[in-house]
Design an enzyme around this catalytic site. Structure first.
Site, PDB file in Angstrom:
ATOM      1  N   ASP A 195       3.945  -7.011   1.189  1.00 61.07           N
ATOM      2  CA  ASP A 195       4.179  -5.698   1.013  1.00 61.07           C
ATOM      3  C   ASP A 195       2.567  -5.163   0.418  1.00 61.07           C
ATOM      4  O   ASP A 195       2.299  -6.145   0.543  1.00 61.07           O
ATOM      5  CB  ASP A 195       5.413  -5.396   0.410  1.00 61.07           C
ATOM      6  CG  ASP A 195       5.921  -4.128   0.823  1.00 61.07           C
ATOM      7  OD1 ASP A 195       5.364  -3.612   1.500  1.00 61.07           O
ATOM      8  OD2 ASP A 195       7.469  -2.979   0.651  1.00 61.07           O
TER       9      ASP A 195
HETATM   10  C1  BGC Z   1       6.326  -0.434   2.280  1.00 63.69           C
HETATM   11  C2  BGC Z   1       6.649  -1.546   3.747  1.00 63.69           C
HETATM   12  C3  BGC Z   1       5.571  -1.101   5.110  1.00 63.69           C
HETATM   13  C4  BGC Z   1       4.320  -1.233   4.763  1.00 63.69           C
HETATM   14  C5  BGC Z   1       4.144  -1.175   5.551  1.00 63.69           C
HETATM   15  C6  BGC Z   1       4.982  -0.718   2.144  1.00 63.69           C
HETATM   16  O1  BGC Z   1       4.861   0.211   1.091  1.00 63.69           O
HETATM   17  O2  BGC Z   1       7.723  -0.763   0.854  1.00 63.69           O
HETATM   18  O3  BGC Z   1       8.461  -1.201   4.015  1.00 63.69           O
HETATM   19  O4  BGC Z   1       6.645  -1.846   5.553  1.00 63.69           O
HETATM   20  O5  BGC Z   1       4.416  -0.556   3.231  1.00 63.69           O
HETATM   21  O6  BGC Z   1       3.753   0.343   6.258  1.00 63.69           O
END
Ligand code: BGC
Length: 762
Positions: free
Chosen positions: A288
């Site tokens: 993430d």
């Molecule tokens: C979130 C994810 C997301 C990623 C990309 C993160 O802050 O937890 O769910 O896919 O950002 O935007």
């Protein structure tokens, strides 16, 4: 359209156009040869570059935005991009990669397509309430068609985190509290996004997230710690990820949280022992957003050098945005702390994903302006969005058949969300064009504007709480500057001259989703004041809720005549809500996350254990598992949802009172539509194992059937179960069944059921 035939490089082996998901040995051989050849030409730097994902900058969800994106792509420092789309924007970056880098390796383009790309469907928690697996799959298919026409080849979805704490804002993004249903939905979504093949470029690679257990963060506070027994993990939280992996998901995203002391992004047991070795996952794992760097704050190392090693050792393949891999892996290799073979493995997995998507053969296969124009928000997709929204709306209360409304007389349409466009597409709708969404006012006008007098007033802001306004940002809330009492007076006047009040209240889109935990989960007080003033007019009141989580709705439940939970229902919300309000569509959805009476009861979920002192309703019986100040009951139990008609259930009949392992038990009941409207019912099947080598939940969902019955019609609904359905993690953590007594329950929700008993023998 610019579509250059490109000569990638002089390879002995040519890239095939794209992959069929069931990989034949011949395809595998061809891919291996292609990638072996390519990797034989790659420097260590180029391999490390493939492990780096950059964000082009808009709509970021973390504190860091990648810098010098173009230069880094040109240097071969980038394997994937996030946060950009449109054929044009994607083509420009792809061109740098395939025309200006030494090895011309195409980029992956990922994006958070969570509940639709441009055509926005209800939030996932809403979609789940439809219990309509085919429809959910179809929403993912449409999302893939739009996203892939818009330059994207990789979506950060499905989000399959089981969530039992509605304080956690991200409960909106998943399918709720139930493991079995969550697993079915996970599979349906992966199939919708990926299909059977990437051959026709209208599919995208799915990314299952957030691996793992992110939904169990302590106190419902985002990014918080998870500490969980192995049994609970395997029994309740891990199956949906596994279902998505088994359905062939091409990638997995590591979660932000730690698990029993080790952050997911540095957790070798999770990423390698479980995901790869036990589950056989052969795609790639991306972290993430900056999750590797965040392991410094977790206390897993002092520098990015330290944590990059922890992540690579754990089995992470790609670093989202943090550049910890980019900055440190080469040095780690030089210092002998990381083996080049580890980088080779990760690089190969990323290249395989690109190969399977057909990007080597045609890096621009997802960049076609004409296709984008023809595909995005086409009428069929909007129709599907209306249908999905209708099927996701839950009727929570309907005293004296207040609903459906008649298309005569006058309606006071009140509330900060009554003529809203932005909020109704919900959180995680980054590419959604909120200006095109249909408000409730517009939907009602379209359906009944000629026959019904509509008296509209905003009545209140979503919130006037300074603390909340500062956190969400005033822009997002679009607050009216008028004093609250002036707005309420206007609404009360509108109510007084109308036959019925329809109040549209709830959360702003930013009050749920990521980093949107709430400690109080009721309707914000500015709106409660409004509702109380409306109630005082004595007019009948229908409440339409828009929100991303189960709310505490005790006052509303006591005082509204009817109540509809519409979630954030997407682009077509207003049309769907109008159809339901006026009975063009008879609501059939059922909640998939328990609504508590009060936050103090959380976590509250239907499949709990019994305890040694279960509370059975006698409040004078003091030494029971209960509260002094509230009952244990939820406000609305899991699986609850009403209809404009009524359904009655006959007794539960079993084909036998005993079954042996491998034999099928047939369970049947007659469901009758005893009301005046045709309607759809979601018939739910639960079981309980009475005695086990470990304690078992009081109820577990095993199956359901969604049936349509005309008014007066009856249908025999049949289910079968066998010992395989009764498996669980026993005292030795073996996934097996145990002979003994079972109960089976069939009903309209997890509380209102009829039961029968059977025995599983040896
Ligand atoms: C979130 C994810 C997301 C990623 C990309 C993160 O802050 O937890 O769910 O896919 O950002 O935007």
């Amino acid at each position: 359209m610019l579509r250059k035939p490109i000569l990638l490089f002089m390879l002995m082996v040519s890239a095939s156009s794209a992959f069929s998901q069931a990989v034949s040995p011949a395809q595998q051989k061809k891919m291996d040869a292609f990638i072996n050849n390519l990797m034989s030409k790659m420097t260590l730097d180029e391999k490390i570059g493939q492990l780096n994902q950059v964000s082009v900058g808009f709509d970021v969800t973390g504190p860091i935005v990648s810098k010098n994106v173009n230069e880094n792509i040109e240097k071969g420092n980038v394997g994937a991009v996030l946060n950009t789309y449109t054929p044009d924007a994607v083509r420009k970056l792809q061109q740098i990669a395939v025309e200006h880098t030494r090895l011309k390796i195409p980029l992956l383009f990922g994006y958070d397509v969570i509940h639709g790309h441009k055509t926005i469907f209800p939030i996932p928690l809403g979609l789940a309430s439809s219990w309509d697996l085919d429809m959910i799959k179809q929403t993912a298919t449409i999302a893939a068609q739009e996203a892939s026409a818009d330059g994207i080849n990789w979506v950060f979805s499905p989000m399959v985190d089981i969530a039992r704490d509605p304080r956690w804002g991200r409960i909106a993004e998943g399918s709720g509290e139930d493991t079995w249903l969550g697993s079915q939905i996970a599979k349906a979504m992966v199939q919708g996004y990926q299909g059977d093949t990437y051959l026709n470029n209208d599919k995208v690679m799915a990314c299952v997230k957030h691996f793992a257990l992110y939904g169990a963060v302590e106190a419902g506070r985002d990014y918080n710690t998870v500490d969980m027994s192995e049994r609970r993990m395997f029994q309740d939280y891990l199956p949906p990820y596994k279902a998505a992996v088994d359905a062939g998901a091409g990638s997995v995203m590591s979660s932000f949280n730690e698990i029993n002391g080790v952050p997911a992004s540095g957790n070798k047991w999770l990423m390698t022992d479980l995901l790869r070795k036990k589950w056989g996952f052969n795609g790639f794992v991306v972290t993430d957003y900056t999750a590797i760097n965040e392991m410094i704050m977790h206390g897993m190392g002092e520098t990015t050098y330290d944590v990059a090693k922890v992540a690579l050792d754990a089995g992470i393949d790609m670093d989202m945005v943090g550049e910890a891999f980019l900055d440190n892996l080469k040095q780690l290799v030089k210092d002998g702390k990381v083996q080049p073979s580890q980088i080779d493995i990760a690089c190969r997995r990323v290249l395989e994903a690109k190969y399977k998507l057909g990007l080597f053969a045609d890096p621009y296969r997802y960049c076609n302006d004409e296709r984008a124009q023809k595909t995005i928000m086409k009428p069929e997709f909007l129709e599907a969005a209306t249908e999905a929204a209708k099927r996701s709306i839950v009727l929570l209360k309907n005293s004296n058949n207040t609903l459906p409304l008649k298309t005569t007389g006058s309606i006071a349409l009140i509330g900060p969300l009554a003529d809203d466009h932005r909020d109704m597409i919900g959180p995680w709708s980054g590419a959604g064009d909120w200006q095109k969404s249909v408000s409730v006012l517009e939907g009602i006008k379209k359906l009944a504007g000629n026959q019904v007098q509509i008296n509209y007033a905003k009545g209140a802001n979503i919130t006037n709480d300074d603390w909340m306004i500062k956190r969400l940002g005033a822009d997002q809330l679009n607050n009216d500057a008028r004093p609250a009492n002036e707005m309420i007076d206007e609404a009360v006047n509108a109510a007084k001259k109308s036959d019925i009040i329809v109040a549209v209240v709830g959360e702003s889109y930013g009050m749920s989703g990521e980093a949107a935990s709430r400690s109080e989960i009721g309707i914000p007080s500015a709106q409660e004041d409004l509702l109380k003033a409306l109630k005082a007019t004595g007019k009948p009141m229908v409440i339409i809720l828009m929100n991303g989580r189960p709310l505490t709705l005790k006052w509303e439940n006591d005082n509204a005549d009817a109540m509809l939970e519409t979630w954030f229902a997407g682009t077509e919300a207003g049309n769907a809500i109008a159809d339901v309000l006026f009975g063009e569509y008879n609501p059939s959805a059922k909640i998939t996350a328990t609504f508590p009476q009060d936050v103090g009861q959380i976590p509250l979920y239907y499949s709990h254990k019994n305890t040694g002192r279960p509370y059975q309703g006698d409040f004078t019986d003091r030494y029971k598992s209960r509260y002094l100040d509230i009952s244990n009951d939820p406000l609305y139990p899991f699986g609850f949802g009403l209809s404009y008609t009524t359904f009655t259930y006959g007794d539960v009949k079993l084909s036998s009172n005993t079954i042996k392992p491998g034999q099928l038990l047939q369970i049947s009941t007659t469901v009758t539509n005893t009301g005046k409207y045709d309607g759809t019912e979601i018939v739910q099947l639960y079981t309980r194992q009475m005695v086990g080598s470990v304690t078992r939940p009081v109820e577990e969902l095993k199956n359901f059937k969604k049936i349509f019955l005309k008014a007066g019609e009856s249908q025999v609904v049949n289910f079968t179960i066998s010992s395989a359905d009764l498996r669980f993690y026993d005292i030795n953590m073996k996934y097996t069944y145990e002979p003994g007594d079972f109960k089976v329950f069939v009903g309209t929700n997890s509380r209102d059921v009829k039961e029968a008993n059977f025995k599983l023998t040896n």
